[in-house]
Enzyme design. Structure first.
Site, PDB file in Angstrom:
ATOM      1  N   CYS A 153      -2.997  11.494  -2.451  1.00 49.35           N
ATOM      2  CA  CYS A 153      -4.039  10.870  -1.698  1.00 49.35           C
ATOM      3  C   CYS A 153      -5.312  12.109  -1.960  1.00 49.35           C
ATOM      4  CB  CYS A 153      -3.908  10.646  -0.408  1.00 49.35           C
ATOM      5  SG  CYS A 153      -3.508  12.117   0.571  1.00 49.35           S
TER       6      CYS A 153
ATOM      7  N   VAL B 279     -21.016 -12.029  -7.645  1.00 52.54           N
ATOM      8  CA  VAL B 279     -20.052 -10.985  -7.215  1.00 52.54           C
ATOM      9  C   VAL B 279     -21.084  -9.644  -6.717  1.00 52.54           C
ATOM     10  CG1 VAL B 279     -18.553  -9.099  -8.060  1.00 52.54           C
ATOM     11  CG2 VAL B 279     -18.038 -11.485  -8.386  1.00 52.54           C
TER      12      VAL B 279
ATOM     13  N   GLY C  81     -23.716 -11.593   2.526  1.00 50.37           N
ATOM     14  CA  GLY C  81     -23.631 -12.910   1.625  1.00 50.37           C
ATOM     15  C   GLY C  81     -22.144 -13.169   1.211  1.00 50.37           C
TER      16      GLY C  81
ATOM     17  N   LEU D 292     -26.525 -18.778  -1.890  1.00 48.69           N
ATOM     18  CA  LEU D 292     -26.922 -18.234  -0.643  1.00 48.69           C
ATOM     19  C   LEU D 292     -28.072 -17.208  -0.865  1.00 48.69           C
ATOM     20  CD1 LEU D 292     -26.865 -17.993   2.466  1.00 48.69           C
ATOM     21  CD2 LEU D 292     -25.078 -16.432   2.370  1.00 48.69           C
TER      22      LEU D 292
ATOM     23  N   GLU E 165      14.801   7.970  -4.146  1.00 45.16           N
ATOM     24  CA  GLU E 165      16.191   8.811  -3.980  1.00 45.16           C
ATOM     25  C   GLU E 165      17.145   7.944  -4.911  1.00 45.16           C
ATOM     26  OE1 GLU E 165      20.293  10.285  -1.335  1.00 45.16           O
ATOM     27  OE2 GLU E 165      18.178  10.243  -0.494  1.00 45.16           O
TER      28      GLU E 165
ATOM     29  N   ARG F 278      25.525   7.809   9.241  1.00 46.17           N
ATOM     30  CA  ARG F 278      24.573   8.883   9.951  1.00 46.17           C
ATOM     31  C   ARG F 278      24.014   8.108  11.378  1.00 46.17           C
ATOM     32  NH1 ARG F 278      22.058  13.862   9.569  1.00 46.17           N
ATOM     33  NH2 ARG F 278      22.725  14.370   7.419  1.00 46.17           N
TER      34      ARG F 278
ATOM     35  N   ARG G 234      13.418   8.901   5.231  1.00 41.79           N
ATOM     36  CA  ARG G 234      13.381   9.946   6.065  1.00 41.79           C
ATOM     37  C   ARG G 234      13.934   9.835   7.390  1.00 41.79           C
ATOM     38  NH1 ARG G 234       7.594  12.818   6.390  1.00 41.79           N
ATOM     39  NH2 ARG G 234       8.105  14.955   6.564  1.00 41.79           N
TER      40      ARG G 234
ATOM     41  N   GLU H 107      13.136  15.859   7.816  1.00 42.25           N
ATOM     42  CA  GLU H 107      13.672  14.623   8.719  1.00 42.25           C
ATOM     43  C   GLU H 107      13.556  14.891  10.189  1.00 42.25           C
ATOM     44  OE1 GLU H 107      16.779  12.267   6.025  1.00 42.25           O
ATOM     45  OE2 GLU H 107      17.188  14.442   6.355  1.00 42.25           O
TER      46      GLU H 107
END
Length: 1365
Positions: free
Chosen positions: A129, A290, A381, A436, A838, A916, A948, A1297
């Site tokens: 990111c 557009v 618009g 429009l 995983e 777990r 996680r 985790e």
């Protein structure tokens, strides 16, 4: 549709068919642009600029953000806009300048300050990111001087991050703001050395002692200023920025060209005259107009719509101007939302306050309208004509009944945006040949008030659930309603005006007396079927009344202040009008400072930055799909099941195979049944469905073609015939009803005598249940694979985004029926994993491998976001039923628990996940007598998988509900009861492991002290007494997370360390880098062991030909296992070099290495580690399940809006025992990232399935992860000091985790706030709240006189739109 040669029919000259724009200062000329190409596709595939990432294709994550610059000739200035390249058509770039992350700086030349600061502040983890965030910040810097924190908030509304928890990014970028400088002055720490004009934002002569490193916290207590060195930041000067292309500034030739670009499916027109558009529309009624492509782009990508004629009107003056008139504004339909916002802001400051109320309401709503990148390009618009029933703006415009000016070849006409404007779902009164032209937005009158509210799943960048707009005009100087219009979005297939409600209120006084009347009319006028699309029916109906009440309070306060001068609203109710807004978040970090306690070359314990951070910030870091295209490369696309449970009658690829560029189709027929059967533990699922499908999103076959577009288009043409099978099992309740469980389960753990405890009459017995929803991983890089056959002996290389490359190689060998030694799986880095890569990465990698092997050509595939979400599964939804016994003092004595998880269509890792949960069902509490049973439900959903925490958080959630139920029954304080039951040293768990080095109580006491809990609880109590519609709550939660794979054999790791003759070191180990800083930590371990600086050590990748038979990088044990292997390998080399150090004690590393080489001493070594003393026996319930535990405690305070269900986290304090941290900055980043991911799990993130197994939440539009605006307003993290861990490398502890469950503090604090609201309403204080605590669940739990008005429909009388899995 006719082929149009509009230039023959109209007066436009100067037709251009060639696309010209600039990218990073270089002119790009494209002779044959295709309207289907997005800017992102062009940058990545044509220009090979792979820094900009594809995260979602719908403008919802910001990973693709670039800066688009244009010259505004009217205002004689350059305008810079952050834009989503994944939606922007490249055709719309004509005559513009595009800047990507590669264009502002690089590691090879010079970093831009924006890149440097996010990296040094530890704001980049997986890095996928990062380029988008960098470009949003860069655009803000280029657009505005004297940046305030509020500007940062707005700039990042359209950017998401799944790793960091945002705090580090904000800390790095706060250094560009005025607020940050002012805060330094306010704290009295700013010295003269930093305030000279020449040195503003510059480098200080004081170095690390610079006042900018001070944070305003008590320096004796906090190490915040040491987590990164602000004084080293390169100063930012706008004069150093690259110039805007002179050609675009000096000449307007590109602005005036009539563009016609013809592609394979569409033709793009950019006319310069209004008459041209009208001619085009007359001949092509279905032509799409557009501007920002924010809606059409999504339709083309995900709904596969084809629009043969696309018209861009941004060069038509009449459609792009804002004109002020005496009564208001005429706004061209193509004016962007940002342009409108900027004009309105100017006029708000000029106009009398009463005239600007309309503008203020619109601007306030625009703040919550999508993200900045969308508002920069989307037009007013387009928003109207799209006709979305959940539009944010349309209810306001309809409440104002604005005038719309329409135009066609037949002439001009105006219509009002009133009850008659929308005629159906996304249909209006506008005729097919009309456009429009403009919108007339009026000023407000003196006695006119306009109020609007929107409630969504997430405050920022989210589509609304319900939007309400109330426009009321009073008789002069009174509170008598002269006229009122109430409009709603989200309550019908179109935006709806509540005409009857509005009419009924005319003539009434604006007092509490009108509320009941309004409610009764709304209930009649705004019905919703229990099966209505969008679900949340009761919540939406409640919101109509709740939002009206908010508007009522707000307007009453305004008229009281403006002219009535009497209080209509009691102070107790006044906060009901408010909405949550962000402030500059505060934070502090506490950790052990290494400083000069160890030699400088020893990197362990130092907060050094992620080794790839600079590359990630510049876009140079290479992910799987960034790899250059190989010669003869093909692309693979999936044919997925559209049914959840059905026989496959036929699969016909004939149409697909006839498509141009298609090379092959593979399905179950192409491999043996043995090869087709796969799975991470049990081979119980098919690579290609053969006889039947058992889930939607299951792979039926794959199409291989020359490129992605061809492959995906052909895949849609594969004809699959089904015969549905019943039942379709979606929910845990469905599985219980149909006895649909995996055969290896249930499993049991028994300790002590539970039944005897339940029979002891001195104990209290409580029965209950709790439920946790699943969670989409939403790693930013979707699953990807690239396979390259080596042309001989079946050798094959797989590049994949997998946490478990060894398993990919093993399964690839199985599918191809060749030995594993012919296959090398390689992983450079992952753009996030969180467990989702995983095991499920095999679904992508294996078909790619098969195709590459069969066709003997390189094959690539990267899933689209919607494919990834449909195919790869999620965190397991859990249902926990419990019966618990406690003494009257609150000591837990026994528990009988049944745990159910929703596994999906194959067992995958679901057994280990429920196990777990069984290990962790008591969380941090000692319960001497236990019977816990784990069930794994087989359902017709995509196979759920690791995430996680791996079942741990779901198990712990049961414990926290139990302890609170006991506290509630006994009328005792939850914190006291929790403290009373905490584990201590030498106590034994319910699975027979005796605890040592248990720091739970230390963490608990430190968290209570640091969070100032007692004072804040008093303040909260006081606040709640004073506010009816706002309530606060606080909660404290511990965590005790076992570190190890629960399967003993997986607790092993290897490493390979090579020393070259120049002294440089190449390190390989079995772990993958996915943002958690594993490679960085391994380099730190090697640095200490070898006694050399980190600059001499390099890790290239993870590869199965360097370290074989590795375990997945999972279970938080990556650093523990690989770190010990690295340590061992390095110790071997140190031992070999020791004689040369002794011979030359004053020598350098390079000299010792050279001498050893000359003596023919081996300079490479392997290391191997197997965690000792591990092994749990299920039959005897004994042994050592975990190597050790990571402990932590968190305290969170929240405030809820009882009317809307919205909430805000006011403060979070976390104390974690991480032993002696290998890298405090990375560990704190992991804590914050895990906490925010957990916050999403417990509050925002909701998987939406239909009763027939269709996943509705398959992208960021419908599935909401936390954003920048969701982090706690104050976020403090402390690493427990003086708590070394003897069982891991250099006394450290695992971190990935364990912190995630601490986010449940927010959920439980919300529950406390709801309890306070229920007390005010006279409702029972005991209530059921499922997780996640979404706005809908919060509002509906705050029962009051509004919620009581709704009848609850009989569940058997309708089929719901969605179900909870």
């Amino acid at each position: 549709m006719s082929s149009v040669n509009a230039e023959d029919d109209v007066c436009d000259n100067n037709v251009c068919t060639e696309l010209v724009f600039y990218v990073n200062g270089k002119k790009v000329t494209e002779p044959q642009p295709d309207p289907d190409w997005t800017l992102l596709w062009y940058l990545r595939k044509k220009l090979r600029l792979t820094g900009s990432k594809l995260g979602c294709s719908e403008g919802g994550c910001g990973a693709c953000t670039v800066m688009v610059s244009k010259y505004n000739r009217k205002e004689n200035k350059i305008i810079h806009l952050a834009v989503n390249a994944c939606l922007a058509p490249v055709c719309s770039m004509h005559g513009l300048a595009v800047t990507t992350v590669e264009g502002i700086g690089s590691t090879k030349e010079k970093l831009h300050p924006v890149q440097e600061r996010i990296a040094k502040a530890h704001g980049s983890q997986c890095g996928f990111c990062t380029p988008g965030i960098v470009m949003s910040m860069y655009t803000l810097l280029r657009s505005r001087q004297n940046i305030k924190y509020s500007d940062l908030e707005v700039a990042f509304q359209g950017n998401l991050c799944r790793c960091t928890g945002y705090r580090a990014i904000i800390e790095g970028y706060k250094t560009f703001t005025e607020d940050w400088e002012l805060q330094r002055i306010t704290n009295g720490t700013l010295n003269n050395s930093c305030t000279t004009n020449d040195n503003r934002f510059g480098t200080c002569a004081m170095g690390k002692d610079c006042c900018r490193n001070k944070t305003g916290t008590n320096e004796d207590e906090s190490e915040t200023q040491h987590i990164f060195d602000r004084s080293s930041f390169v100063p930012y000067h706008s004069s150093q920025e690259p110039i805007f292309p002179p050609e675009l500034k000096l000449f307007d030739v590109y602005d005036n060209q009539y563009l016609i670009f013809k592609g394979k499916q569409s033709t793009w027109y950019r006319p310069t005259k209004l008459s041209t558009i009208l001619a085009l529309k007359e001949k092509n009624n279905d032509a799409k107009i557009v501007v920002g492509n924010t809606e059409v782009g999504v339709e083309v990508k995900f709904k596969h719509c084809v629009y043969p004629i696309i018209i861009m009107p941004n060069c038509i003056p009449d459609m792009n101007e804002i004109t002020e008139k005496e009564t208001g504004f005429t706004i061209g339909a193509s004016v962007t939302l940002v342009e409108m916002e900027n004009v309105f802001k100017k006029y708000i400051n000029k106009l009398p306050q009463h005239k600007a109320r309309t503008l203020v309401t619109i601007i306030d709503m625009l703040n919550w309208f999508a993200g900045k990148q969308i508002r920069n390009v989307a037009s007013i618009g387009g928003n109207i004509m799209t006709g979305s029933p959940i539009s944010d703006l349309n209810p306001i415009l309809m409440s104002l009944k604005v005038k719309l000016n329409l135009l066609s070849k037949q002439g001009f006409r105006s219509v009002l945006m009133d009850e008659t404007f929308f005629t159906g779902y996304r249909k209006t009164v506008v005729k097919p040949d009309e456009i429009l032209l403009s919108i007339e937005i009026p000023y407000s009158e003196k006695y006119q008030y306009v109020q609007a509210y929107k409630q969504a799943k997430r405050r920022e960048d989210d589509i609304s659930i319900v939007t309400a707009a109330i426009n009321v005009i009073f008789e002069d100087n009174t509170n008598i309603i002269k006229n009122i219009t109430i409009a709603f979005g989200g309550m019908a297939p179109m935006t709806k005006i509540a005409s009857q409600t509005s009419q009924s209120l005319i003539g009434e006084k604006w007092t509490e007396g009108i509320l009941e009347k309004a409610y009764s009319y709304m209930l009649e006028e705004l019905p919703l079927s229990p099966s209505a699309p969008g679900g949340n029916v009761q919540f939406r109906r409640t919101l109509t009344m709740s939002l009206f009440l908010k508007a009522f309070i707000a307007i009453a306060q305004q008229i009281s202040n403006d002219y009535l001068h009497e209080d209509i609203i009691k102070p107790y109710h006044s906060s009901g009008a408010d909405q949550f807004h962000g402030n500059m978040p505060k934070s502090s970090q506490y950790f052990d400072l290494v400083g000069d306690k160890q030699v400088k070359s020893d990197a362990v314990g130092r907060p050094i930055q992620h080794m790839s951070a600079f590359k990630q910030a510049t876009g140079e870091a290479i992910y799987c799909d960034d790899m250059p295209v190989a010669e003869n490369e093909l692309y693979l696309a999936f044919v997925l099941s559209k049914k959840a449970h059905a026989k496959l009658i036929s699969i016909d690829p004939s149409k697909a195979l006839k498509e141009p560029g298609v090379v092959a189709f593979f399905s179950a027929k192409d491999i043996t049944s043995h090869q087709n059967t796969i799975g991470p533990i049990f081979h119980d699922e098919e690579l290609f469905a053969s006889e039947k499908v058992i889930s939607q999103g299951q792979t039926i076959g794959v199409v291989v073609a020359q490129d992605q577009a061809s492959a995906q288009a052909a895949a849609r043409k594969v004809n699959v015939e089904y015969e549905e099978i019943q039942p379709i099992i979606v929910t845990i309740e469905d599985a219980i009803k149909h006895n649909s469980f995996y055969p290896q389960y249930p499993k049991k753990m028994i300790k002590g005598d539970v039944e005897a405890i339940f029979q002891d009459k001195s104990n209290i017995i409580i029965e209950g249940q709790c439920r946790m929803g699943g969670q989409e991983h939403f790693y930013f890089e979707t699953n990807a694979a690239f396979a390259n056959p080596k042309k001989e002996d079946d050798e094959l290389e797989i590049f994949c985004s997998s946490q478990h490359p060894s398993e990919i190689a093993k399964l690839a060998a199985h599918v191809l029926n060749i030995p594993i030694n012919r296959i090398v799986a390689r992983v450079k880095r992952l753009g996030g994993g969180f467990g989702g890569k995983e095991s499920r990465g095999m679904l992508v990698a294996l078909p790619v491998v098969l195709a590459a092997h069969r066709l003997n050509r390189p094959v690539r595939c990267m899933l689209d976001r919607d494919e990834d979400m449909q195919m790869t599964g999620t965190r397991h939804p859990f249902l926990i039923k419990y019966k618990v016994a406690a003494t009257k003092e609150g000591k837990l004595m026994g528990a009988k628990v049944h745990i159910y998880n929703n596994a999906g269509y194959s067992i995958d890792l679901s057994g280990a996940v429920v196990e777990r949960a069984m290990f962790h069902f008591s969380n941090a509490y000692y319960i001497p007598n236990v019977e816990v049973v784990g069930h794994v439900c087989r359902t017709n959903l995509p196979s759920n998988t690791a995430f996680r925490g791996f079942g741990g958080p779901q198990g712990m959630f049961g414990a926290e509900n139990m302890i609170r139920d006991v506290a509630c029954r006994l009328g005792k304080n939850v914190e006291e009861l929790s403290r009373l039951n905490l584990y201590q040293d030498n106590l034994s768990t319910h699975f027979g492991q005796t605890l040592t080095h248990c720091t739970l109580q230390r963490c608990w006491d430190e968290c209570i002290e640091k969070s100032d809990l007692a004072t804040r609880k008093t303040n909260i109590e006081q606040f709640n007494k004073q506010h009816r519609w706002r309530k606060r709550g606080v909660s404290l939660v511990p965590t005790m997370f076992g570190i190890a794979f629960t399967e003993k054999l997986l607790n092993q790791a290897g490493a390979l360390v090579l020393i070259y003759v120049d002294g440089s070191v190449l390190l390989s180990h079995g772990g993958t880098e996915m943002g958690q800083g594993l490679h960085t930590k391994m380099i730190q371990v090697a640095s200490r062991t070898l006694g050399i600086d980190v600059s001499k050590i390099y890790i290239s990748e993870t590869a199965t030909d360097k370290v074989p038979n590795t375990s997945a990088t999972a279970a938080s044990s990556g650093s523990d296992l690989n770190g010990m292997a690295v340590l061992q390998a390095c110790e071997t080399l140190v031992e070999r070099l020791q004689p040369y150090k002794e011979k030359n004690p004053n020598g350098k590393w390079e000299q010792w290495v050279s001498a050893a080489y000359v003596d023919r001493v081996s300079l490479f070594a392997t290391g191997f580690h197997a965690t000792p003393d591990l092994g749990y026996n299920w039959k005897t319930n004994s042994g050592r399940a975990f190597n050790y535990y990571t402990y932590g405690v968190a305290c969170s305070e929240v405030e809820i809006d009882c009317l809307s269900g919205d909430h805000q986290v006011r403060r979070t304090d976390i104390v974690m025992d991480l032993g002696t941290s290998l890298n405090p900055a990375i560990d704190i980043g992991q804590i914050e990232g895990a906490f925010i991911q957990g916050y999403g799990l417990f509050t925002l993130e909701e998987l939406i399935y239909s009763p027939t197994g269709t996943l509705y939440s398959r992208g960021p539009g419908a599935y909401k992860i936390p954003g920048f605006g969701d982090i706690p307003q104050e976020f403090n993290v402390s690493l427990l000091k003086g708590a070394p861990n003897p069982r891991a490398v250099y006394s450290s502890k695992a971190v990935g985790e364990p912190p995630l469950f601490l986010a449940s503090t927010v959920y439980f604090a919300i529950k406390e706030a709801i309890r306070a609201a229920r007390a005010d309403a006279g409702m029972p204080l005991d209530f059921y709240l499922e997780s996640p605590a979404t706005s809908a669940r919060i509002r509906m739990a705050c029962e009051d006189n509004i919620t009581k008005k709704l009848n609850i429909p009989d569940p058997d009388s309708f089929v719901p739109w969605n179900v909870v899995p």
